[in-house]
Write a protein that holds these residues in place. Structure first.
Motif, mmCIF file in Angstrom:
data_model
loop_
_atom_site.group_PDB
_atom_site.id
_atom_site.type_symbol
_atom_site.label_atom_id
_atom_site.label_comp_id
_atom_site.label_asym_id
_atom_site.label_seq_id
_atom_site.Cartn_x
_atom_site.Cartn_y
_atom_site.Cartn_z
ATOM 1 N N VAL A 145 0.857 -1.182 0.000
ATOM 2 C CA VAL A 145 0.000 0.000 0.000
ATOM 3 C C VAL A 145 0.895 1.233 0.000
ATOM 4 O O VAL A 145 1.851 1.314 0.780
ATOM 5 C CB VAL A 145 -0.937 0.017 1.235
ATOM 6 C CG1 VAL A 145 -1.733 1.309 1.290
ATOM 7 C CG2 VAL A 145 -1.878 -1.184 1.208
ATOM 8 N N ILE A 146 0.589 2.189 -0.879
ATOM 9 C CA ILE A 146 1.404 3.394 -1.026
ATOM 10 C C ILE A 146 0.540 4.630 -0.802
ATOM 11 O O ILE A 146 -0.596 4.698 -1.277
ATOM 12 C CB ILE A 146 2.056 3.440 -2.427
ATOM 13 C CG1 ILE A 146 3.026 2.264 -2.588
ATOM 14 C CG2 ILE A 146 2.790 4.765 -2.655
ATOM 15 C CD1 ILE A 146 3.589 2.121 -3.988
ATOM 16 N N GLY A 147 1.060 5.601 -0.077
ATOM 17 C CA GLY A 147 0.322 6.832 0.166
ATOM 18 C C GLY A 147 1.251 7.948 0.603
ATOM 19 O O GLY A 147 2.480 7.821 0.538
ATOM 20 N N ARG A 231 1.375 -1.954 -12.736
ATOM 21 C CA ARG A 231 2.697 -1.499 -13.188
ATOM 22 C C ARG A 231 3.057 -0.169 -12.543
ATOM 23 O O ARG A 231 4.219 0.051 -12.155
ATOM 24 C CB ARG A 231 2.718 -1.367 -14.716
ATOM 25 C CG ARG A 231 2.701 -2.693 -15.462
ATOM 26 C CD ARG A 231 3.169 -2.519 -16.904
ATOM 27 N NE ARG A 231 2.326 -1.591 -17.642
ATOM 28 C CZ ARG A 231 1.256 -1.959 -18.341
ATOM 29 N NH1 ARG A 231 0.888 -3.234 -18.382
ATOM 30 N NH2 ARG A 231 0.558 -1.068 -19.021
ATOM 31 N N THR A 232 2.076 0.715 -12.415
ATOM 32 C CA THR A 232 2.326 2.015 -11.789
ATOM 33 C C THR A 232 2.736 1.848 -10.335
ATOM 34 O O THR A 232 3.690 2.484 -9.863
ATOM 35 C CB THR A 232 1.065 2.891 -11.864
ATOM 36 O OG1 THR A 232 0.708 3.090 -13.239
ATOM 37 C CG2 THR A 232 1.308 4.245 -11.212
ATOM 38 N N GLN A 233 2.050 0.959 -9.625
ATOM 39 C CA GLN A 233 2.387 0.749 -8.216
ATOM 40 C C GLN A 233 3.770 0.119 -8.066
ATOM 41 O O GLN A 233 4.537 0.475 -7.167
ATOM 42 C CB GLN A 233 1.336 -0.112 -7.533
ATOM 43 C CG GLN A 233 1.488 -0.084 -5.999
ATOM 44 C CD GLN A 233 0.520 -0.993 -5.299
ATOM 45 O OE1 GLN A 233 0.575 -2.202 -5.487
ATOM 46 N NE2 GLN A 233 -0.343 -0.418 -4.471
ATOM 47 N N LEU A 236 6.332 2.820 -8.441
ATOM 48 C CA LEU A 236 6.390 3.637 -7.229
ATOM 49 C C LEU A 236 7.138 2.907 -6.122
ATOM 50 O O LEU A 236 7.947 3.499 -5.406
ATOM 51 C CB LEU A 236 4.969 3.984 -6.761
ATOM 52 C CG LEU A 236 4.233 5.085 -7.523
ATOM 53 C CD1 LEU A 236 2.776 5.143 -7.085
ATOM 54 C CD2 LEU A 236 4.908 6.435 -7.310
ATOM 55 N N TYR A 237 6.863 1.626 -5.973
ATOM 56 C CA TYR A 237 7.523 0.825 -4.936
ATOM 57 C C TYR A 237 9.039 0.824 -5.159
ATOM 58 O O TYR A 237 9.813 1.038 -4.212
ATOM 59 C CB TYR A 237 6.985 -0.591 -4.935
ATOM 60 C CG TYR A 237 7.544 -1.457 -3.833
ATOM 61 C CD1 TYR A 237 6.917 -1.522 -2.602
ATOM 62 C CD2 TYR A 237 8.705 -2.207 -4.024
ATOM 63 C CE1 TYR A 237 7.430 -2.312 -1.575
ATOM 64 C CE2 TYR A 237 9.225 -2.996 -3.016
ATOM 65 C CZ TYR A 237 8.582 -3.042 -1.790
ATOM 66 O OH TYR A 237 9.099 -3.810 -0.769
ATOM 67 N N LYS A 238 9.446 0.591 -6.395
ATOM 68 C CA LYS A 238 10.882 0.557 -6.693
ATOM 69 C C LYS A 238 11.530 1.907 -6.420
ATOM 70 O O LYS A 238 12.630 1.983 -5.878
ATOM 71 C CB LYS A 238 11.098 0.141 -8.147
ATOM 72 C CG LYS A 238 10.820 -1.324 -8.423
ATOM 73 C CD LYS A 238 11.073 -1.679 -9.875
ATOM 74 C CE LYS A 238 10.811 -3.148 -10.130
ATOM 75 N NZ LYS A 238 11.062 -3.514 -11.555
ATOM 76 N N GLU A 242 13.136 0.335 -3.149
ATOM 77 C CA GLU A 242 14.296 -0.410 -3.635
ATOM 78 C C GLU A 242 15.450 0.489 -4.014
ATOM 79 O O GLU A 242 16.599 0.036 -4.011
ATOM 80 C CB GLU A 242 13.876 -1.272 -4.829
ATOM 81 C CG GLU A 242 12.876 -2.364 -4.436
ATOM 82 C CD GLU A 242 12.490 -3.239 -5.609
ATOM 83 O OE1 GLU A 242 13.008 -3.013 -6.729
ATOM 84 O OE2 GLU A 242 11.653 -4.148 -5.420
ATOM 85 N N SER A 243 15.188 1.753 -4.333
ATOM 86 C CA SER A 243 16.260 2.646 -4.769
ATOM 87 C C SER A 243 16.842 3.481 -3.644
ATOM 88 O O SER A 243 17.763 4.252 -3.856
ATOM 89 C CB SER A 243 15.729 3.598 -5.853
ATOM 90 O OG SER A 243 14.701 4.419 -5.328
ATOM 91 N N ARG A 244 16.301 3.326 -2.425
ATOM 92 C CA ARG A 244 16.800 4.188 -1.338
ATOM 93 C C ARG A 244 18.153 3.707 -0.841
ATOM 94 O O ARG A 244 18.521 2.563 -0.979
ATOM 95 C CB ARG A 244 15.801 4.213 -0.188
ATOM 96 C CG ARG A 244 15.467 2.869 0.429
ATOM 97 C CD ARG A 244 14.476 3.020 1.564
ATOM 98 N NE ARG A 244 14.112 1.706 2.063
ATOM 99 C CZ ARG A 244 13.401 1.498 3.162
ATOM 100 N NH1 ARG A 244 12.982 2.534 3.868
ATOM 101 N NH2 ARG A 244 13.116 0.292 3.558
#
Length: 244
Positions: A145-147, A231-233, A236-238, A242-244
């Motif tokens: 879940v992203i917000g 795909r959009t989510q 966003l997750y990556k 994952e990129s932090r």
């Protein structure tokens, strides 16, 4: 089948376009061929809230929340009746706080809440702001879940509630326990804007299904093509995790 939605205080609690949650619920139901009605309920309107399948309440500034807090006290029995009949409630940020036992400001003033949720909130000096990634179990499946959160209140859960999600990135309820939001029966409280349901269609479908199962326990939603949303989510997750 018909889905009836009440948007509570849209003129007072729409700080981060939380009305988008109502639009997503409406559209995702209509795409399945369901008939949907949406009523706006604010100060001076007194419908029977138990007649609705879903109630949606957003967040607002302190002045607006004060007005809503006073008006909600007059609706206590109305809301309690709705909860008893299985109406699903999605409350975001300020709306989430107002359903709890109380909000204590950083200056020590205690503002009573409705007590529908076994939570309390204490104002902090620093705001908790930024993107949030969390994990929520929906129908036995762990779902990302992203917000977006922007709040100074720290919310603490009592014994009668369960956290809605586990935080992967962000602050969540208090920045102290890695939990975000709350689930108590048919009530869902969260700090996540976005609008939340636009970024998380699986959660929107979950709320619709729960709402309509109060009339038909066997109700299920037809599947629709959510490849673009998925795909959009994932992107966003990556980007956020994952990129932090």
């Amino acid at each position: 089948m018909q889905l009836s939605i009440a948007h509570l205080y849209p003129d007072l609690l729409d700080l981060y376009s939380d009305r988008g949650n109502v639009i997503i619920l409406q559209k995702r139901a209509e795409w399945r061929g369901l008939r949907v009605t949406v009523d706006e309920v604010t100060v001076g309107h007194e419908p029977d809230l138990s007649s609705y399948d879903i109630l949606v309440m957003g967040g607002g500034m302190d002045r607006e929340q004060g007005i809503v807090a006073e008006d909600l006290q007059k609706r206590r029995q109305n809301l309690e009746k709705a909860v008893a009949k299985g109406t699903v409630i999605l409350a975001v940020c300020g709306g989430y706080q107002l359903l709890g036992n109380y909000f204590e400001t950083s200056g020590g003033q205690r503002i009573p809440g409705l007590g529908l949720l076994d939570i309390h909130t204490v104002g902090a000096k620093e705001r908790m702001v930024g993107n949030v990634v969390a994990e929520m179990e929906i129908d036995g499946v762990k779902t990302n879940v992203i917000g977006y959160e922007n709040h100074s209140g720290k919310t603490y859960l009592g014994a009668q509630v369960q956290p809605m999600m586990k935080v992967i990135k962000g602050y969540g309820n208090s920045g102290e326990d890695a939990f975000e939001g709350v689930r108590q029966g048919s009530i869902f409280g969260t700090y996540l804007h976005g609008p939340l349901l636009a970024k998380n269609p699986a959660l929107a479908d979950h709320l619709i299904t729960l709402a309509l199962r109060r009339r038909d326990l066997s109700f299920t939603l037809d599947r629709i093509d959510d490849q673009l949303e998925a795909r959009t989510q994932q992107k966003l997750y990556k980007r956020l995790v994952e990129s932090r």
